[in-house]
Scaffold this active site. Structure first.
Site, short mmCIF file in Angstrom:
data_model
loop_
_atom_site.label_atom_id
_atom_site.label_comp_id
_atom_site.label_asym_id
_atom_site.label_seq_id
_atom_site.Cartn_x
_atom_site.Cartn_y
_atom_site.Cartn_z
N CYS A 115 0.82 -1.23 0.00
CA CYS A 115 0.00 0.00 0.00
C CYS A 115 0.85 1.27 0.00
CB CYS A 115 -0.94 0.00 1.21
SG CYS A 115 -2.10 -1.36 1.14
N HIS A 264 -4.17 7.04 1.59
CA HIS A 264 -4.50 5.68 1.19
C HIS A 264 -5.96 5.34 1.51
CE1 HIS A 264 -3.98 1.64 0.09
NE2 HIS A 264 -4.11 1.14 1.29
N ASN A 294 -10.01 -0.77 -1.94
CA ASN A 294 -8.57 -0.58 -1.71
C ASN A 294 -7.80 -1.10 -2.92
OD1 ASN A 294 -5.93 -0.61 -0.84
ND2 ASN A 294 -6.33 -1.69 1.08
O1 UT7 Z 1 -4.38 -1.49 2.91
C1 UT7 Z 1 -3.92 -1.65 4.21
C2 UT7 Z 1 -4.42 -2.85 4.81
N1 UT7 Z 1 -5.77 -2.96 5.23
C3 UT7 Z 1 -6.36 -2.22 6.18
O2 UT7 Z 1 -5.92 -1.16 6.56
C4 UT7 Z 1 -7.62 -2.77 6.78
C5 UT7 Z 1 -7.63 -2.58 8.27
N2 UT7 Z 1 -8.71 -3.28 8.95
C6 UT7 Z 1 -10.02 -3.02 8.71
O3 UT7 Z 1 -10.35 -2.19 7.88
C7 UT7 Z 1 -11.07 -3.73 9.54
O4 UT7 Z 1 -10.43 -4.43 10.58
C8 UT7 Z 1 -11.95 -4.72 8.70
C9 UT7 Z 1 -12.85 -3.93 7.77
C10 UT7 Z 1 -11.10 -5.67 7.92
C11 UT7 Z 1 -12.83 -5.53 9.64
O5 UT7 Z 1 -13.65 -4.67 10.42
P1 UT7 Z 1 -13.85 -4.91 11.97
O6 UT7 Z 1 -14.78 -3.88 12.45
O7 UT7 Z 1 -12.46 -4.94 12.59
O8 UT7 Z 1 -14.55 -6.31 12.01
P2 UT7 Z 1 -14.08 -7.66 12.72
O9 UT7 Z 1 -12.86 -8.20 12.05
O10 UT7 Z 1 -14.01 -7.43 14.20
O11 UT7 Z 1 -15.28 -8.61 12.43
C12 UT7 Z 1 -16.54 -8.41 13.02
C13 UT7 Z 1 -17.46 -9.50 12.55
C14 UT7 Z 1 -16.88 -10.89 12.69
O12 UT7 Z 1 -17.93 -11.75 13.07
P3 UT7 Z 1 -18.11 -12.19 14.62
O13 UT7 Z 1 -16.83 -12.90 14.99
O14 UT7 Z 1 -18.32 -10.93 15.38
O15 UT7 Z 1 -19.30 -13.08 14.59
C15 UT7 Z 1 -16.45 -11.25 11.30
O16 UT7 Z 1 -16.47 -12.64 11.05
O17 UT7 Z 1 -17.72 -9.33 11.14
C16 UT7 Z 1 -17.48 -10.55 10.46
N3 UT7 Z 1 -17.05 -10.27 9.10
C17 UT7 Z 1 -17.92 -10.06 8.09
N4 UT7 Z 1 -19.25 -10.08 8.03
C18 UT7 Z 1 -19.82 -9.81 6.85
C19 UT7 Z 1 -15.78 -10.12 8.64
N5 UT7 Z 1 -15.81 -9.83 7.33
C20 UT7 Z 1 -17.12 -9.79 6.96
C21 UT7 Z 1 -17.78 -9.52 5.75
N6 UT7 Z 1 -19.13 -9.55 5.73
N7 UT7 Z 1 -17.11 -9.24 4.61
#
Ligand code: UT7
Length: 337
Positions: A115, A264, A294
Protein backbone atom coordinates in the site's frame (compact mmCIF):
# COMPACT_ATOMS: atom_id res chain seq x y z
CA UNK A 1 19.52 22.37 -7.72
CA UNK A 2 17.33 19.91 -9.58
CA UNK A 3 13.80 19.10 -8.45
CA UNK A 4 10.90 16.93 -9.67
CA UNK A 5 7.66 18.17 -11.17
CA UNK A 6 4.59 16.05 -11.86
CA UNK A 7 3.75 16.89 -15.48
CA UNK A 8 1.17 14.19 -16.20
CA UNK A 9 -1.27 11.93 -14.40
CA UNK A 10 -3.60 9.15 -15.53
CA UNK A 11 -5.55 6.21 -14.17
CA UNK A 12 -7.47 3.19 -15.34
CA UNK A 13 -9.87 0.71 -13.77
CA UNK A 14 -11.25 -2.34 -15.55
CA UNK A 15 -14.86 -1.86 -16.73
CA UNK A 16 -16.59 -4.57 -14.69
CA UNK A 17 -18.07 -3.24 -11.45
CA UNK A 18 -18.82 -5.55 -8.53
CA UNK A 19 -21.25 -4.00 -6.09
CA UNK A 20 -21.43 -5.17 -2.48
CA UNK A 21 -24.70 -6.83 -3.41
CA UNK A 22 -22.92 -8.76 -6.21
CA UNK A 23 -20.50 -10.18 -3.63
CA UNK A 24 -23.35 -11.75 -1.66
CA UNK A 25 -23.57 -14.33 -4.45
CA UNK A 26 -20.00 -15.45 -3.61
CA UNK A 27 -19.92 -15.23 0.19
CA UNK A 28 -21.90 -14.60 3.35
CA UNK A 29 -21.73 -10.82 3.52
CA UNK A 30 -24.02 -7.82 3.10
CA UNK A 31 -24.02 -4.35 1.60
CA UNK A 32 -24.80 -3.00 5.06
CA UNK A 33 -21.79 -4.69 6.74
CA UNK A 34 -19.35 -3.60 4.05
CA UNK A 35 -20.56 -0.01 3.89
CA UNK A 36 -20.75 0.42 7.66
CA UNK A 37 -17.34 -1.11 8.40
CA UNK A 38 -15.39 0.21 5.40
CA UNK A 39 -17.29 2.83 3.37
CA UNK A 40 -16.94 0.69 0.22
CA UNK A 41 -19.94 0.52 -2.13
CA UNK A 42 -18.33 -1.14 -5.14
CA UNK A 43 -15.00 -2.11 -6.68
CA UNK A 44 -13.76 -2.85 -10.21
CA UNK A 45 -12.44 -6.33 -10.92
CA UNK A 46 -10.86 -7.61 -14.14
CA UNK A 47 -12.60 -10.31 -16.14
CA UNK A 48 -11.60 -13.38 -14.13
CA UNK A 49 -11.07 -15.52 -17.25
CA UNK A 50 -9.14 -12.99 -19.27
CA UNK A 51 -5.54 -13.24 -18.04
CA UNK A 52 -5.53 -9.47 -17.51
CA UNK A 53 -2.72 -8.63 -15.11
CA UNK A 54 -1.09 -5.66 -13.39
CA UNK A 55 1.19 -4.75 -16.33
CA UNK A 56 -1.94 -4.49 -18.54
CA UNK A 57 -3.75 -2.17 -16.14
CA UNK A 58 -0.56 -0.16 -15.60
CA UNK A 59 -0.18 0.22 -19.36
CA UNK A 60 -3.61 1.81 -19.74
CA UNK A 61 -2.94 4.24 -16.89
CA UNK A 62 0.55 5.06 -18.20
CA UNK A 63 -0.72 5.84 -21.71
CA UNK A 64 -3.11 8.40 -20.20
CA UNK A 65 -0.40 9.93 -17.99
CA UNK A 66 1.99 10.22 -20.96
CA UNK A 67 -0.72 11.85 -23.07
CA UNK A 68 -1.60 14.17 -20.20
CA UNK A 69 2.09 15.13 -19.88
CA UNK A 70 2.20 15.96 -23.58
CA UNK A 71 5.42 14.00 -24.11
CA UNK A 72 6.48 11.12 -26.35
CA UNK A 73 7.05 7.82 -24.56
CA UNK A 74 10.62 7.84 -25.94
CA UNK A 75 11.40 10.76 -23.61
CA UNK A 76 10.93 8.52 -20.55
CA UNK A 77 14.30 7.41 -19.21
CA UNK A 78 13.21 5.31 -16.21
CA UNK A 79 10.24 3.29 -14.97
CA UNK A 80 9.33 2.70 -11.31
CA UNK A 81 6.50 0.17 -11.07
CA UNK A 82 4.81 -0.45 -7.71
CA UNK A 83 2.64 -3.51 -7.18
CA UNK A 84 1.89 -6.25 -4.68
CA UNK A 85 0.12 -8.32 -7.34
CA UNK A 86 2.91 -8.97 -9.86
CA UNK A 87 2.36 -10.72 -13.19
CA UNK A 88 4.98 -13.35 -12.25
CA UNK A 89 7.36 -13.99 -9.35
CA UNK A 90 10.17 -13.06 -11.74
CA UNK A 91 11.14 -11.13 -13.72
CA UNK A 92 9.67 -8.00 -12.21
CA UNK A 93 6.40 -6.65 -13.54
CA UNK A 94 8.22 -3.46 -14.61
CA UNK A 95 9.94 -5.53 -17.32
CA UNK A 96 6.67 -6.94 -18.71
CA UNK A 97 5.19 -3.45 -18.52
CA UNK A 98 8.17 -1.87 -20.25
CA UNK A 99 7.85 -4.32 -23.19
CA UNK A 100 4.12 -3.59 -23.50
CA UNK A 101 4.72 0.17 -23.45
CA UNK A 102 7.47 -0.30 -26.06
CA UNK A 103 10.37 1.54 -24.45
CA UNK A 104 13.22 -1.02 -24.43
CA UNK A 105 16.56 -0.30 -22.81
CA UNK A 106 15.64 2.08 -20.00
CA UNK A 107 15.83 0.95 -16.35
CA UNK A 108 12.66 -0.73 -15.13
CA UNK A 109 12.39 -1.09 -11.38
CA UNK A 110 9.84 -3.02 -9.31
CA UNK A 111 8.84 -1.53 -5.96
CA UNK A 112 7.22 -4.07 -3.63
CA UNK A 113 6.05 -2.01 -0.67
CA UNK A 114 2.36 -2.81 -1.03
CA UNK A 115 0.00 0.00 0.00
CA UNK A 116 2.95 2.35 0.51
CA UNK A 117 4.43 1.26 -2.83
CA UNK A 118 3.44 4.28 -4.86
CA UNK A 119 4.96 6.79 -2.42
CA UNK A 120 8.10 4.63 -2.15
CA UNK A 121 8.27 4.60 -5.98
CA UNK A 122 7.72 8.35 -6.15
CA UNK A 123 10.52 8.82 -3.64
CA UNK A 124 12.95 6.65 -5.64
CA UNK A 125 12.07 8.55 -8.83
CA UNK A 126 12.50 11.88 -7.02
CA UNK A 127 15.99 10.89 -5.78
CA UNK A 128 17.07 9.82 -9.30
CA UNK A 129 15.88 13.16 -10.65
CA UNK A 130 17.54 15.21 -7.89
CA UNK A 131 20.90 13.53 -8.50
CA UNK A 132 20.61 14.03 -12.25
CA UNK A 133 20.56 10.28 -12.95
CA UNK A 134 17.15 10.53 -14.66
CA UNK A 135 15.19 13.30 -16.35
CA UNK A 136 11.74 11.89 -17.06
CA UNK A 137 10.47 9.07 -14.86
CA UNK A 138 7.23 7.16 -15.27
CA UNK A 139 5.90 6.09 -11.86
CA UNK A 140 3.14 3.48 -11.95
CA UNK A 141 1.04 1.79 -9.28
CA UNK A 142 -1.06 -1.14 -10.51
CA UNK A 143 -2.93 -4.01 -8.88
CA UNK A 144 -4.88 -7.05 -9.99
CA UNK A 145 -6.05 -8.22 -6.59
CA UNK A 146 -9.24 -9.92 -7.63
CA UNK A 147 -7.62 -12.99 -9.12
CA UNK A 148 -5.71 -13.80 -5.94
CA UNK A 149 -8.42 -13.29 -3.33
CA UNK A 150 -10.28 -16.04 -1.49
CA UNK A 151 -13.69 -15.11 -2.84
CA UNK A 152 -15.81 -17.09 -0.40
CA UNK A 153 -16.98 -16.75 3.21
CA UNK A 154 -13.59 -17.92 4.52
CA UNK A 155 -11.83 -14.96 2.95
CA UNK A 156 -14.61 -12.39 3.26
CA UNK A 157 -12.78 -10.10 5.70
CA UNK A 158 -10.24 -9.40 2.95
CA UNK A 159 -12.03 -10.18 -0.32
CA UNK A 160 -14.60 -7.41 0.05
CA UNK A 161 -11.92 -4.75 0.58
CA UNK A 162 -9.79 -4.94 -2.52
CA UNK A 163 -10.26 -3.63 -6.04
CA UNK A 164 -8.25 -3.71 -9.27
CA UNK A 165 -6.87 -0.63 -10.99
CA UNK A 166 -3.85 1.44 -11.89
CA UNK A 167 -2.57 4.98 -11.77
CA UNK A 168 0.53 6.68 -13.11
CA UNK A 169 2.37 9.97 -13.03
CA UNK A 170 5.17 11.38 -15.18
CA UNK A 171 7.92 13.15 -13.24
CA UNK A 172 10.22 15.59 -15.02
CA UNK A 173 13.40 17.23 -13.82
CA UNK A 174 13.35 20.99 -13.47
CA UNK A 175 16.21 23.22 -12.48
CA UNK A 176 16.82 26.64 -11.02
CA UNK A 177 15.07 28.70 -8.42
CA UNK A 178 11.51 27.94 -7.42
CA UNK A 179 9.07 30.32 -5.82
CA UNK A 180 6.24 29.30 -3.52
CA UNK A 181 3.99 28.38 -6.44
CA UNK A 182 6.40 26.35 -8.57
CA UNK A 183 5.16 22.81 -9.05
CA UNK A 184 7.47 20.32 -7.28
CA UNK A 185 7.74 17.43 -4.85
CA UNK A 186 8.61 19.03 -1.51
CA UNK A 187 9.41 15.82 0.35
CA UNK A 188 8.93 12.11 0.77
CA UNK A 189 9.21 10.25 4.08
CA UNK A 190 9.45 6.45 4.11
CA UNK A 191 9.22 3.95 6.97
CA UNK A 192 8.95 0.22 7.60
CA UNK A 193 8.75 -2.13 10.57
CA UNK A 194 9.20 -5.74 9.54
CA UNK A 195 8.36 -7.05 12.99
CA UNK A 196 4.75 -6.80 11.83
CA UNK A 197 5.29 -8.54 8.48
CA UNK A 198 2.88 -11.38 9.26
CA UNK A 199 -0.02 -9.16 10.30
CA UNK A 200 -0.90 -8.77 6.61
CA UNK A 201 0.78 -11.20 4.29
CA UNK A 202 0.69 -13.95 1.73
CA UNK A 203 2.26 -17.05 3.23
CA UNK A 204 2.62 -19.25 0.16
CA UNK A 205 4.43 -20.02 -2.08
CA UNK A 206 7.42 -19.72 0.24
CA UNK A 207 11.16 -20.28 0.47
CA UNK A 208 11.00 -19.64 4.22
CA UNK A 209 10.19 -23.25 5.15
CA UNK A 210 11.61 -26.61 4.17
CA UNK A 211 10.74 -28.28 0.88
CA UNK A 212 9.77 -27.05 -2.54
CA UNK A 213 8.68 -23.44 -2.58
CA UNK A 214 5.35 -24.36 -4.26
CA UNK A 215 3.42 -27.14 -2.57
CA UNK A 216 0.07 -27.00 -4.28
CA UNK A 217 -1.34 -30.15 -2.70
CA UNK A 218 -0.64 -28.97 0.86
CA UNK A 219 -2.29 -25.60 0.46
CA UNK A 220 -5.39 -25.02 2.51
CA UNK A 221 -5.79 -21.29 2.01
CA UNK A 222 -2.17 -20.19 2.59
CA UNK A 223 -2.09 -19.01 -1.03
CA UNK A 224 -4.55 -16.26 -0.13
CA UNK A 225 -3.75 -13.06 1.80
CA UNK A 226 -4.33 -13.08 5.55
CA UNK A 227 -4.78 -10.05 7.77
CA UNK A 228 -5.07 -9.19 11.43
CA UNK A 229 -7.61 -6.47 10.62
CA UNK A 230 -7.69 -4.81 14.04
CA UNK A 231 -3.89 -4.56 14.36
CA UNK A 232 -3.65 -3.15 10.84
CA UNK A 233 -6.43 -0.66 11.55
CA UNK A 234 -4.89 0.68 14.76
CA UNK A 235 -1.40 0.97 13.28
CA UNK A 236 -2.70 2.57 10.08
CA UNK A 237 -4.33 5.40 12.05
CA UNK A 238 -1.25 5.89 14.24
CA UNK A 239 1.38 5.75 11.50
CA UNK A 240 -0.45 7.80 8.86
CA UNK A 241 -1.05 10.54 11.43
CA UNK A 242 2.62 10.43 12.46
CA UNK A 243 4.03 10.47 8.95
CA UNK A 244 1.77 13.30 7.79
CA UNK A 245 2.86 15.39 10.79
CA UNK A 246 6.48 14.46 10.06
CA UNK A 247 6.13 15.78 6.49
CA UNK A 248 4.34 18.98 7.55
CA UNK A 249 7.00 19.71 10.20
CA UNK A 250 9.92 18.88 7.88
CA UNK A 251 8.66 21.46 5.40
CA UNK A 252 8.03 24.13 8.06
CA UNK A 253 4.35 24.09 7.16
CA UNK A 254 1.20 24.18 9.23
CA UNK A 255 -1.83 21.98 8.78
CA UNK A 256 -3.80 24.92 7.37
CA UNK A 257 -1.23 25.32 4.54
CA UNK A 258 -2.22 21.96 3.04
CA UNK A 259 -5.01 22.42 0.50
CA UNK A 260 -5.91 18.77 -0.01
CA UNK A 261 -5.24 15.40 1.64
CA UNK A 262 -5.27 12.36 -0.64
CA UNK A 263 -4.39 9.43 1.59
CA UNK A 264 -4.50 5.68 1.19
CA UNK A 265 -7.94 4.15 0.84
CA UNK A 266 -8.12 1.02 3.00
CA UNK A 267 -11.07 1.91 5.15
CA UNK A 268 -13.13 5.10 5.33
CA UNK A 269 -13.07 4.81 9.13
CA UNK A 270 -9.25 4.83 9.16
CA UNK A 271 -9.24 8.07 7.18
CA UNK A 272 -11.90 9.62 9.41
CA UNK A 273 -9.82 8.72 12.48
CA UNK A 274 -6.66 10.27 10.94
CA UNK A 275 -8.60 13.44 10.02
CA UNK A 276 -10.04 13.64 13.54
CA UNK A 277 -6.67 13.07 15.23
CA UNK A 278 -5.04 15.80 13.15
CA UNK A 279 -7.99 18.20 12.98
CA UNK A 280 -8.29 18.10 9.19
CA UNK A 281 -11.60 19.56 7.98
CA UNK A 282 -13.77 17.16 5.97
CA UNK A 283 -13.71 19.32 2.82
CA UNK A 284 -9.92 18.97 2.59
CA UNK A 285 -10.00 15.17 2.35
CA UNK A 286 -10.49 13.46 -1.01
CA UNK A 287 -11.70 9.86 -0.76
CA UNK A 288 -12.35 7.33 -3.53
CA UNK A 289 -12.88 4.18 -1.46
CA UNK A 290 -16.64 4.06 -2.05
CA UNK A 291 -16.09 3.55 -5.81
CA UNK A 292 -12.83 1.59 -6.03
CA UNK A 293 -12.21 -0.16 -2.68
CA UNK A 294 -8.57 -0.58 -1.71
CA UNK A 295 -6.40 -0.63 -4.83
CA UNK A 296 -3.16 -0.73 -2.81
CA UNK A 297 -0.24 0.76 -4.82
CA UNK A 298 -2.67 2.22 -7.36
CA UNK A 299 -4.69 4.12 -4.77
CA UNK A 300 -2.73 7.36 -4.48
CA UNK A 301 -2.27 8.00 -8.24
CA UNK A 302 -5.92 7.07 -8.88
CA UNK A 303 -6.76 9.61 -6.16
CA UNK A 304 -4.62 12.28 -7.85
CA UNK A 305 -6.26 11.67 -11.20
CA UNK A 306 -9.79 11.57 -9.82
CA UNK A 307 -9.20 14.73 -7.78
CA UNK A 308 -7.91 16.58 -10.86
CA UNK A 309 -10.93 15.41 -12.89
CA UNK A 310 -13.28 16.47 -10.08
CA UNK A 311 -11.70 19.94 -10.03
CA UNK A 312 -10.54 19.44 -6.41
CA UNK A 313 -6.81 19.32 -7.19
CA UNK A 314 -5.60 22.34 -9.13
CA UNK A 315 -2.26 23.73 -10.21
CA UNK A 316 -0.44 25.48 -7.38
CA UNK A 317 -2.21 23.60 -4.59
CA UNK A 318 -0.33 21.83 -1.81
CA UNK A 319 -1.40 18.20 -1.61
CA UNK A 320 -0.34 15.82 1.16
CA UNK A 321 -0.50 12.04 0.81
CA UNK A 322 0.16 9.19 3.19
CA UNK A 323 -0.16 5.44 2.99
CA UNK A 324 0.09 2.46 5.32
CA UNK A 325 0.08 -1.24 4.65
CA UNK A 326 1.65 -4.65 4.68
CA UNK A 327 5.24 -4.79 5.89
CA UNK A 328 4.29 -2.79 7.91
CA UNK A 329 5.30 0.08 5.66
CA UNK A 330 4.14 3.67 5.76
CA UNK A 331 5.08 6.81 3.89
CA UNK A 332 4.08 10.35 3.06
CA UNK A 333 4.71 13.02 0.46
CA UNK A 334 3.87 16.69 0.07
CA UNK A 335 3.58 18.01 -3.46
CA UNK A 336 3.07 21.49 -4.86
CA UNK A 337 0.80 20.37 -7.72
O1 UT7 B 1 -4.38 -1.49 2.91
C1 UT7 B 1 -3.92 -1.65 4.21
C2 UT7 B 1 -4.42 -2.85 4.81
N1 UT7 B 1 -5.77 -2.96 5.23
C3 UT7 B 1 -6.36 -2.22 6.18
O2 UT7 B 1 -5.92 -1.16 6.56
C4 UT7 B 1 -7.62 -2.77 6.78
C5 UT7 B 1 -7.63 -2.58 8.27
N2 UT7 B 1 -8.71 -3.28 8.95
C6 UT7 B 1 -10.02 -3.02 8.71
O3 UT7 B 1 -10.35 -2.19 7.88
C7 UT7 B 1 -11.07 -3.73 9.54
O4 UT7 B 1 -10.43 -4.43 10.58
C8 UT7 B 1 -11.95 -4.72 8.70
C9 UT7 B 1 -12.85 -3.93 7.77
C10 UT7 B 1 -11.10 -5.67 7.92
C11 UT7 B 1 -12.83 -5.53 9.64
O5 UT7 B 1 -13.65 -4.67 10.42
P1 UT7 B 1 -13.85 -4.91 11.97
O6 UT7 B 1 -14.78 -3.88 12.45
O7 UT7 B 1 -12.46 -4.94 12.59
O8 UT7 B 1 -14.55 -6.31 12.01
P2 UT7 B 1 -14.08 -7.66 12.72
O9 UT7 B 1 -12.86 -8.20 12.05
O10 UT7 B 1 -14.01 -7.43 14.20
O11 UT7 B 1 -15.28 -8.61 12.43
C12 UT7 B 1 -16.54 -8.41 13.02
C13 UT7 B 1 -17.46 -9.50 12.55
C14 UT7 B 1 -16.88 -10.89 12.69
O12 UT7 B 1 -17.93 -11.75 13.07
P3 UT7 B 1 -18.11 -12.19 14.62
O13 UT7 B 1 -16.83 -12.90 14.99
O14 UT7 B 1 -18.32 -10.93 15.38
O15 UT7 B 1 -19.30 -13.08 14.59
C15 UT7 B 1 -16.45 -11.25 11.30
O16 UT7 B 1 -16.47 -12.64 11.05
O17 UT7 B 1 -17.72 -9.33 11.14
C16 UT7 B 1 -17.48 -10.55 10.46
N3 UT7 B 1 -17.05 -10.27 9.10
C17 UT7 B 1 -17.92 -10.06 8.09
N4 UT7 B 1 -19.25 -10.08 8.03
C18 UT7 B 1 -19.82 -9.81 6.85
C19 UT7 B 1 -15.78 -10.12 8.64
N5 UT7 B 1 -15.81 -9.83 7.33
C20 UT7 B 1 -17.12 -9.79 6.96
C21 UT7 B 1 -17.78 -9.52 5.75
N6 UT7 B 1 -19.13 -9.55 5.73
N7 UT7 B 1 -17.11 -9.24 4.61
Amino acid sequence: MKFSQIIGVGSYVPPRVWTNQDLTALMDTSDEWIQQRTGIKQRHWVDQDSGTCSSDLGLEAAKKAIENAGIEKEQIDMICFATLSPDHVFPGTACFFQAKLGVPGIPALDIRQQCSGFIYALSVADQFIKTGAAKTVLVVGAETHSRALEKNTNGRDIAVLFGDGAGAVVLRAAEGSKDANTSHILSTHLHADGRFAKELWLEEPSMARAGDWMQVKKMTGEQFPKMNGKAVFVNAVRRMTEVLNEAIDANDLKLVDIDLFIVHQANQRINEAVAKAMGIPEEKVFNTIDRFGNTTAATIPIGFDEAVKAGKLKKGMLVASAAFGSGFTWASTIIRW
